[in-house]
Design a protein around this motif. Structure first.
Motif, PDB file in Angstrom:
ATOM      1  N   LEU A  68       0.833  -1.203   0.000  1.00 56.37           N
ATOM      2  CA  LEU A  68       0.000   0.000   0.000  1.00 56.37           C
ATOM      3  C   LEU A  68       0.866   1.250   0.000  1.00 56.37           C
ATOM      4  O   LEU A  68       0.629   2.198  -0.757  1.00 56.37           O
TER       5      LEU A  68
ATOM      6  N   LEU B  15      -4.343  -6.034  -3.525  1.00 58.24           N
ATOM      7  CA  LEU B  15      -3.035  -5.415  -3.293  1.00 58.24           C
ATOM      8  C   LEU B  15      -1.933  -6.441  -3.068  1.00 58.24           C
ATOM      9  O   LEU B  15      -0.749  -6.088  -3.036  1.00 58.24           O
TER      10      LEU B  15
ATOM     11  N   GLY C 298       0.591   1.409  -3.720  1.00 60.08           N
ATOM     12  CA  GLY C 298      -0.870   1.574  -3.693  1.00 60.08           C
ATOM     13  C   GLY C 298      -1.391   2.601  -4.689  1.00 60.08           C
ATOM     14  O   GLY C 298      -2.328   2.322  -5.448  1.00 60.08           O
TER      15      GLY C 298
END
Ligand SMILES: [Zn+2]
Length: 439
Positions: free
Chosen positions: A274, A322, A278
């Protein structure tokens, strides 16, 4: 009987020992000989792998991933848009990606609709191919919820969640999960409440102890998701056998971990992805520092715990958009090198030998006689550059349970499954003014 002889390579055995020149002989699912180059003799019909210039090491053990989530993009999808049967089918495909990323063993603490034990049994019985798997059933959540907050119903189950409302239900569901075939019980010790910052401890210590005592009486260990210091300390005192995350732990909690010997799987990869990448995929924009901050805040004490002998494991939290399957299983070791200051060899031990603690097996994660035949042949030297282990193109050979994994087939993938994705009507409200504004 089938034999594989790997010759000429540099051996990283997973124990933390320095690399050494060695040949390795596998027979069926066992390592039967390890010795200096040229000294190991194989059967005439053995498969021979020339590992000259390459590194031979144990298969990776991912101690925390979610094999049944199919790279989910939102909690809404995860809890309300997935069917058990389709989850099982997509899992069988995703297991191939996990294997081809060099993961030969993994632990999955909680599974969509509790399909984990069936997936594990399908692997063990040869119905589908996959790494060695140890699994929970669903995660136990109190009515406050877990990371999905108010999406979690007040009672019953959805997706990977089973809601427990009192100690009687905790004991009942712990027993049921064991009856259904769980290798681990999973407690979601912290959860999020929309009006509050961070994750709160949503179990009492006595409630956690009730699950631990019940599970331990039946010979089953307990793992807990703990995204705070308070929850980590309470979980350790309650008897939890493996802590996931242990975010923001303090010196006192490190001492508790040292005294109890409880292993920790910090699972920084999701946060690191992230923070670092991200925004490339429209996630966590503007929150990069928050995620990096959680890693930094936790890393210093995690290093102190490591130095004091607490076993640290590698987990990738794969299964989310992710952290898609097959792409990030080696990333945790890189984070350990960069943020904890471990040497690459120390990080490799976290990602191999220490992972055996999550598997509850004493014969995986190390290359030595008597261990299972899970072996990687890596192009290059990961003791010099840990990033090699997150680069699939570097795996010259992956051997799982004594058999070479076919890495020449096309990468497994599927198109959009009807009903499995949440569609957005729009990314912003269509006001009259917006409609009248020329683009
Ligand atoms: Zn997780």
């Amino acid at each position: 009987m089938s034999e594989i002889l790997i010759t000429g390579g540099s051996l990283i055995d997973g124990t933390g020992a320095a690399p050494r020149a060695a040949d390795v002989l596998l027979r069926d699912d066992s390592i039967v000989a390890v010795g200096p180059h040229g000294t190991v003799v194989a059967a005439a019909d053995a498969l021979r792998i020339n590992a000259t210039g390459k590194t031979v090491m144990p298969g990776l053990i991912d101690a925390h991933l979610h094999s049944t989530f199919d790279d989910v993009q939102s909690n809404d999808e995860l809890f309300f848009h997935r069917e058990a049967a389709m989850s099982a089918l997509t899992t069988s495909q995703n297991l191939q990606k996990i294997l081809r990323a060099g993961v030969t063993s993994f632990m999955d603490p909680d599974t969509a609709w509790g399909i984990g034990p069936s997936v594990r049994d399908a692997i063990d019985c040869g119905v589908i191919d996959g790494p060695r798997m140890k699994t929970g059933y669903q995660a136990l959540l109190t009515a406050v919820g877990g990371t999905a907050g108010r999406l979690i119903p007040d009672e019953g189950r959805t997706g990977y969640a089973q809601v427990v409302n009192n100690t009687d239900e905790i004991v009942m569901w712990t027993r049921r999960h064991i009856k259904y075939g769980a290798d681990w019980i999973k407690i979601h010790a912290t959860g999020s409440v929309p009006t509050r910052k961070g994750e709160l401890l949503v179990w009492t210590e006595d409630e956690m102890k009730a699950s631990c005592d019940t599970a331990h009486d039946l010979g089953i260990p307990v793992t807990a998701h703990c995204r705070s210091d308070e929850s980590t300390a309470a979980a350790v005192r309650a008897g939890v056998d493996l802590i996931l995350h242990a975010s923001y732990i303090t010196e006192d909690t490190v001492q508790l971990l040292v005294d109890s010997g409880t292993p920790v799987c910090p699972t920084f990869t999701f946060l690191a992805n992230l923070a670092d990448y991200g925004p490339k995929v429209g996630a966590g924009i503007g929150q990069e520092d928050l995620f990096r901050g959680e890693i930094r805040a936790t890393a210093k004490m995690m290093r102190a715990a490591y130095d004091a002998g607490v076993p640290i494991l590698c987990g990738s939290e794969s299964g989310f958009a992710l952290t898609p399957y097959g792409h990030w299983h080696g990333r945790e070791m890189e984070v350990f090198v960069n943020e904890l200051g471990l040497t690459p060899l120390e990080a490799i031990t976290c990602g191999t030998k220490n992972g055996a603690l999550a598997m509850r097996m004493d014969d995986v994660g190390v290359i030595d006689v008597g261990y299972r035949a899970d072996v990687l042949v890596v192009d290059g030297d990961p003791s010099k550059d840990i990033r090699l282990l997150n680069d699939k193109s570097r795996f010259a050979h992956i051997i799982s349970k004594g058999k070479p994994v076919d890495t020449t087939r096309p990468w497994p993938s599927h198109t959009k499954i009807p009903g499995s994705k949440v569609a957005n009507w729009s990314s912003e409200p269509l006001t009259f003014e917006r409609a009248m504004t020329p683009d």
